[in-house]
Design a protein around this motif. Structure first.
Motif, PDB file in Angstrom:
ATOM      1  N   LYS A 331       0.861  -1.176   0.000  1.00  0.00           N
ATOM      2  CA  LYS A 331       0.000   0.000   0.000  1.00  0.00           C
ATOM      3  C   LYS A 331       0.898   1.227   0.000  1.00  0.00           C
ATOM      4  O   LYS A 331       2.130   1.119   0.051  1.00  0.00           O
ATOM      5  N   LEU A 332       0.305   2.395  -0.077  1.00  0.00           N
ATOM      6  CA  LEU A 332       1.069   3.627   0.091  1.00  0.00           C
ATOM      7  C   LEU A 332       1.348   3.781   1.581  1.00  0.00           C
ATOM      8  O   LEU A 332       0.431   4.042   2.363  1.00  0.00           O
ATOM      9  N   GLU A 333       2.593   3.600   1.978  1.00  0.00           N
ATOM     10  CA  GLU A 333       2.948   3.656   3.398  1.00  0.00           C
ATOM     11  C   GLU A 333       3.072   5.111   3.857  1.00  0.00           C
ATOM     12  O   GLU A 333       3.808   5.892   3.270  1.00  0.00           O
ATOM     13  N   LEU A 334       2.376   5.442   4.934  1.00  0.00           N
ATOM     14  CA  LEU A 334       2.443   6.785   5.509  1.00  0.00           C
ATOM     15  C   LEU A 334       3.234   6.833   6.809  1.00  0.00           C
ATOM     16  O   LEU A 334       3.576   7.915   7.280  1.00  0.00           O
ATOM     17  N   ARG A 335       3.520   5.675   7.401  1.00  0.00           N
ATOM     18  CA  ARG A 335       4.067   5.673   8.767  1.00  0.00           C
ATOM     19  C   ARG A 335       5.409   6.377   8.863  1.00  0.00           C
ATOM     20  O   ARG A 335       5.694   7.034   9.864  1.00  0.00           O
ATOM     21  N   TRP A 336       6.247   6.279   7.829  1.00  0.00           N
ATOM     22  CA  TRP A 336       7.555   6.916   7.897  1.00  0.00           C
ATOM     23  C   TRP A 336       7.433   8.430   7.776  1.00  0.00           C
ATOM     24  O   TRP A 336       8.136   9.177   8.448  1.00  0.00           O
ATOM     25  N   LEU A 337       6.534   8.883   6.946  1.00  0.00           N
ATOM     26  CA  LEU A 337       6.273  10.316   6.804  1.00  0.00           C
ATOM     27  C   LEU A 337       5.729  10.884   8.120  1.00  0.00           C
ATOM     28  O   LEU A 337       6.184  11.941   8.588  1.00  0.00           O
ATOM     29  N   LEU A 338       4.770  10.188   8.708  1.00  0.00           N
ATOM     30  CA  LEU A 338       4.183  10.635   9.975  1.00  0.00           C
ATOM     31  C   LEU A 338       5.223  10.629  11.098  1.00  0.00           C
ATOM     32  O   LEU A 338       5.284  11.554  11.910  1.00  0.00           O
ATOM     33  N   LYS A 339       6.049   9.610  11.121  1.00  0.00           N
ATOM     34  CA  LYS A 339       7.093   9.498  12.144  1.00  0.00           C
ATOM     35  C   LYS A 339       8.107  10.627  12.014  1.00  0.00           C
ATOM     36  O   LYS A 339       8.498  11.250  13.017  1.00  0.00           O
ATOM     37  N   VAL A 372      -4.130  14.197  12.532  1.00  0.00           N
ATOM     38  CA  VAL A 372      -5.119  13.186  12.149  1.00  0.00           C
ATOM     39  C   VAL A 372      -4.432  11.821  12.094  1.00  0.00           C
ATOM     40  O   VAL A 372      -3.299  11.699  11.613  1.00  0.00           O
ATOM     41  N   SER A 373      -5.084  10.784  12.556  1.00  0.00           N
ATOM     42  CA  SER A 373      -4.489   9.448  12.589  1.00  0.00           C
ATOM     43  C   SER A 373      -4.319   8.883  11.181  1.00  0.00           C
ATOM     44  O   SER A 373      -5.029   9.283  10.240  1.00  0.00           O
ATOM     45  N   GLU A 374      -3.434   7.918  11.058  1.00  0.00           N
ATOM     46  CA  GLU A 374      -3.225   7.285   9.755  1.00  0.00           C
ATOM     47  C   GLU A 374      -4.513   6.623   9.264  1.00  0.00           C
ATOM     48  O   GLU A 374      -4.853   6.724   8.077  1.00  0.00           O
ATOM     49  N   LYS A 375      -5.223   5.978  10.157  1.00  0.00           N
ATOM     50  CA  LYS A 375      -6.484   5.327   9.762  1.00  0.00           C
ATOM     51  C   LYS A 375      -7.487   6.343   9.231  1.00  0.00           C
ATOM     52  O   LYS A 375      -8.142   6.115   8.204  1.00  0.00           O
ATOM     53  N   ILE A 377      -6.836   9.238   7.923  1.00  0.00           N
ATOM     54  CA  ILE A 377      -6.349   9.729   6.631  1.00  0.00           C
ATOM     55  C   ILE A 377      -6.735   8.745   5.532  1.00  0.00           C
ATOM     56  O   ILE A 377      -7.264   9.130   4.483  1.00  0.00           O
ATOM     57  N   ARG A 378      -6.489   7.474   5.774  1.00  0.00           N
ATOM     58  CA  ARG A 378      -6.813   6.452   4.772  1.00  0.00           C
ATOM     59  C   ARG A 378      -8.321   6.389   4.521  1.00  0.00           C
ATOM     60  O   ARG A 378      -8.755   6.234   3.372  1.00  0.00           O
ATOM     61  N   ASP A 379      -9.095   6.519   5.573  1.00  0.00           N
ATOM     62  CA  ASP A 379     -10.551   6.496   5.412  1.00  0.00           C
ATOM     63  C   ASP A 379     -11.034   7.646   4.529  1.00  0.00           C
ATOM     64  O   ASP A 379     -12.030   7.510   3.802  1.00  0.00           O
ATOM     65  N   SER A 380     -10.324   8.767   4.568  1.00  0.00           N
ATOM     66  CA  SER A 380     -10.728   9.930   3.762  1.00  0.00           C
ATOM     67  C   SER A 380     -10.497   9.697   2.273  1.00  0.00           C
ATOM     68  O   SER A 380     -11.044  10.417   1.441  1.00  0.00           O
ATOM     69  N   TRP A 381      -9.687   8.691   1.909  1.00  0.00           N
ATOM     70  CA  TRP A 381      -9.450   8.367   0.496  1.00  0.00           C
ATOM     71  C   TRP A 381     -10.463   7.354  -0.031  1.00  0.00           C
ATOM     72  O   TRP A 381     -10.616   7.206  -1.241  1.00  0.00           O
ATOM     73  N   LYS A 382     -11.099   6.644   0.871  1.00  0.00           N
ATOM     74  CA  LYS A 382     -11.822   5.424   0.513  1.00  0.00           C
ATOM     75  C   LYS A 382     -12.857   5.623  -0.589  1.00  0.00           C
ATOM     76  O   LYS A 382     -12.878   4.884  -1.584  1.00  0.00           O
ATOM     77  N   LYS A 383     -13.711   6.614  -0.452  1.00  0.00           N
ATOM     78  CA  LYS A 383     -14.792   6.803  -1.420  1.00  0.00           C
ATOM     79  C   LYS A 383     -14.244   7.108  -2.813  1.00  0.00           C
ATOM     80  O   LYS A 383     -14.693   6.530  -3.816  1.00  0.00           O
ATOM     81  N   ASP A 384     -13.272   8.018  -2.884  1.00  0.00           N
ATOM     82  CA  ASP A 384     -12.691   8.374  -4.181  1.00  0.00           C
ATOM     83  C   ASP A 384     -11.978   7.178  -4.817  1.00  0.00           C
ATOM     84  O   ASP A 384     -12.016   7.003  -6.047  1.00  0.00           O
ATOM     85  N   LEU A 385     -11.315   6.370  -4.005  1.00  0.00           N
ATOM     86  CA  LEU A 385     -10.629   5.191  -4.533  1.00  0.00           C
ATOM     87  C   LEU A 385     -11.622   4.183  -5.098  1.00  0.00           C
ATOM     88  O   LEU A 385     -11.354   3.543  -6.127  1.00  0.00           O
ATOM     89  N   GLU A 386     -12.758   4.053  -4.456  1.00  0.00           N
ATOM     90  CA  GLU A 386     -13.784   3.138  -4.960  1.00  0.00           C
ATOM     91  C   GLU A 386     -14.296   3.598  -6.324  1.00  0.00           C
ATOM     92  O   GLU A 386     -14.493   2.781  -7.232  1.00  0.00           O
ATOM     93  N   VAL A 387     -14.504   4.895  -6.475  1.00  0.00           N
ATOM     94  CA  VAL A 387     -14.947   5.442  -7.772  1.00  0.00           C
ATOM     95  C   VAL A 387     -13.878   5.195  -8.832  1.00  0.00           C
ATOM     96  O   VAL A 387     -14.175   4.775  -9.959  1.00  0.00           O
ATOM     97  N   PHE A 388     -12.615   5.441  -8.475  1.00  0.00           N
ATOM     98  CA  PHE A 388     -11.518   5.217  -9.424  1.00  0.00           C
ATOM     99  C   PHE A 388     -11.420   3.746  -9.817  1.00  0.00           C
ATOM    100  O   PHE A 388     -11.255   3.422 -11.011  1.00  0.00           O
ATOM    101  N   GLN A 389     -11.518   2.860  -8.850  1.00  0.00           N
ATOM    102  CA  GLN A 389     -11.422   1.427  -9.134  1.00  0.00           C
ATOM    103  C   GLN A 389     -12.500   0.981 -10.114  1.00  0.00           C
ATOM    104  O   GLN A 389     -12.247   0.171 -11.016  1.00  0.00           O
ATOM    105  N   THR A 390     -13.687   1.504  -9.951  1.00  0.00           N
ATOM    106  CA  THR A 390     -14.785   1.169 -10.862  1.00  0.00           C
ATOM    107  C   THR A 390     -14.491   1.668 -12.271  1.00  0.00           C
ATOM    108  O   THR A 390     -14.678   0.943 -13.261  1.00  0.00           O
TER     109      THR A 390
END
Length: 398
Positions: A331-339, A372-375, A377-390
């Motif tokens: 996945k796109l890893e965010l933990r190193w950026l956040l750290k 904002v937590s990593e989770k 942040i990821r949740d904020s992408w979810k809807k747009d990613l679903e549209v893109f995947q379709t």
């Protein structure tokens, strides 16, 4: 290296349509294979499918050091041996031989080996000019992508397709596997942040090959004025996007191995911060650090080298983390950026404006600065990613 094909070939026309059902098509010249073969065969190696399309034509080629066949012979040399009339080589970022630094201006010239003229698509112009295409009957595109929105080969593809459409020149894409082809992740680019490191409303990791991406550009009518390019794709054989695929050559100077290619999209976000991602070392895109992070046992000191004539923090000791043996990311890893953000000495100096171009949105920086937590942040992408995947499904070949 590759087993021979045992059955006849056929032509399959793949019809793709965009979200508004506008008509778009790409001709996919492919193989019907019986028998067992585990070897991935690139579009360039399926030469029996495209040589007939180039015979008796004046040909232009968009390629670089990644345009090789399984026998390590470069596509340009191979086509010349086959008596194909090559007129011009068009070179993307890093140049035809792949030696220029990231972002370095590439000039026009001649190839020392073949004497062919080279037109830079990362110098005075990023789109082939009409006069540069004069006399060319067909253009061939053969570049190895790594699946990230900000890796500029797909931006070059956009402009090449646009120039071909405007000048009524067909484009032949020799497809190659995407080494990160099973990953679709990250924020979708917002149109107002369009740049050469982000041309289209896609996530940071798009999970498509160059051929599939070309179909999407056409089908979504992303070219200027909605024009479409006459596109033919020579796909890979024996390939599925979840297969591991190690690149035979560096796709660019600072991606030296499979680990760097896998971590590239995640660590490239550091280009928009005051953190080094290892340019000027032998572990580019496998380490990160800066003089402003909390002192750690791991340090490195960038120095000029191949692909980095003047690296960030040249000669300065950087503290950070070594990821050269880290497990493969999926996945796109965010933990190193956040750290890194949490451990920097002055958070107000962590981000630079380029971060927004890479992220494709201001929201990611704002989320990180707001804690904002990593989770979340990821949740904020979810809807747009679903549209893109379709939308993406219509353009997939593999």
């Amino acid at each position: 290296m590759f087993q021979s094909l045992k059955k006849f070939t056929f032509i399959l026309f793949l019809i793709v349509s965009n979200a508004s059902n506008a008509n778009s098509s790409a001709e996919i010249i492919t193989n019907k294979i019986n028998g067992i073969s585990n070897e991935i065969k690139t579009g360039a190696d399926n030469f029996e499918k495209y040589i007939p399309l180039l015979k008796d034509k004046k040909v232009g080629i968009v390629t670089n050091q990644t345009g090789i066949l399984s026998n390590k012979k470069h596509l340009v040399d191979f086509l010349l041996e086959k008596k194909i009339n090559i007129q011009t080589i068009f070179a993307p970022e890093h140049g035809f031989r792949g030696t220029a630094d990231a972002g370095e201006h590439v000039v026009d010239g001649k190839d020392a080996t073949t004497g062919l003229s080279i037109v830079s698509l990362y110098g005075e112009n990023r789109k082939p000019k009409k006069e540069q295409l004069e006399g060319i009957d067909i253009l061939v595109f053969d570049l190895q992508d790594v699946g990230a929105r900000f890796y500029t080969y797909i931006s070059s593809l956009h402009y090449v397709m646009e120039a071909c459409a405007e000048n009524n020149i067909p484009l032949l894409i020799l497809d190659r596997p995407n080494p990160n082809g099973s990953i679709v992740d990250g924020p979708i680019l917002e149109k107002k942040f369009t740049s050469f490191v982000g041309m289209h409303p896609i996530p940071i990791l798009h999970g498509m090959t160059i051929g599939e991406y070309g179909q999407m550009i056409n089908g979504q009518k992303w070219l200027k004025n909605g024009i479409q390019c006459k596109l033919t794709i020579i796909p890979c054989s024996n390939y599925k996007r979840d297969m591991p695929y190690g690149l035979p050559v560096k796709p660019s100077p600072n991606l030296p191995n499979d680990q760097a290619i896998n971590l590239y999209a995640s660590l490239c976000l550091f280009e928009g911060t005051n953190v080094s991602l290892g340019r000027g070392t032998e572990k580019q895109f496998q380490i990160y650090g800066s003089p402003y992070l909390t002192k750690t046992s791991f340090t490195f000191t960038p120095k000029p080298n191949f692909g980095a004539k003047d690296p960030v923090y040249n000669g300065k000791e950087c503290y950070g983390e070594d990821l050269s043996t880290a497990p493969k990311v999926t996945k796109l890893e965010l933990r190193w950026l956040l750290k890194a953000y949490q451990n920097t000495t002055d958070k107000s100096k962590f981000f630079i404006p380029f971060f927004t171009k890479l992220a494709g949105t201001k929201k990611l920086q704002q989320q990180i600065e707001s804690g904002v937590s990593e989770k979340a942040i990821r949740d904020s992408w979810k809807k747009d990613l679903e549209v893109f995947q379709t939308m993406r499904k219509a353009y997939l070949i593999y």
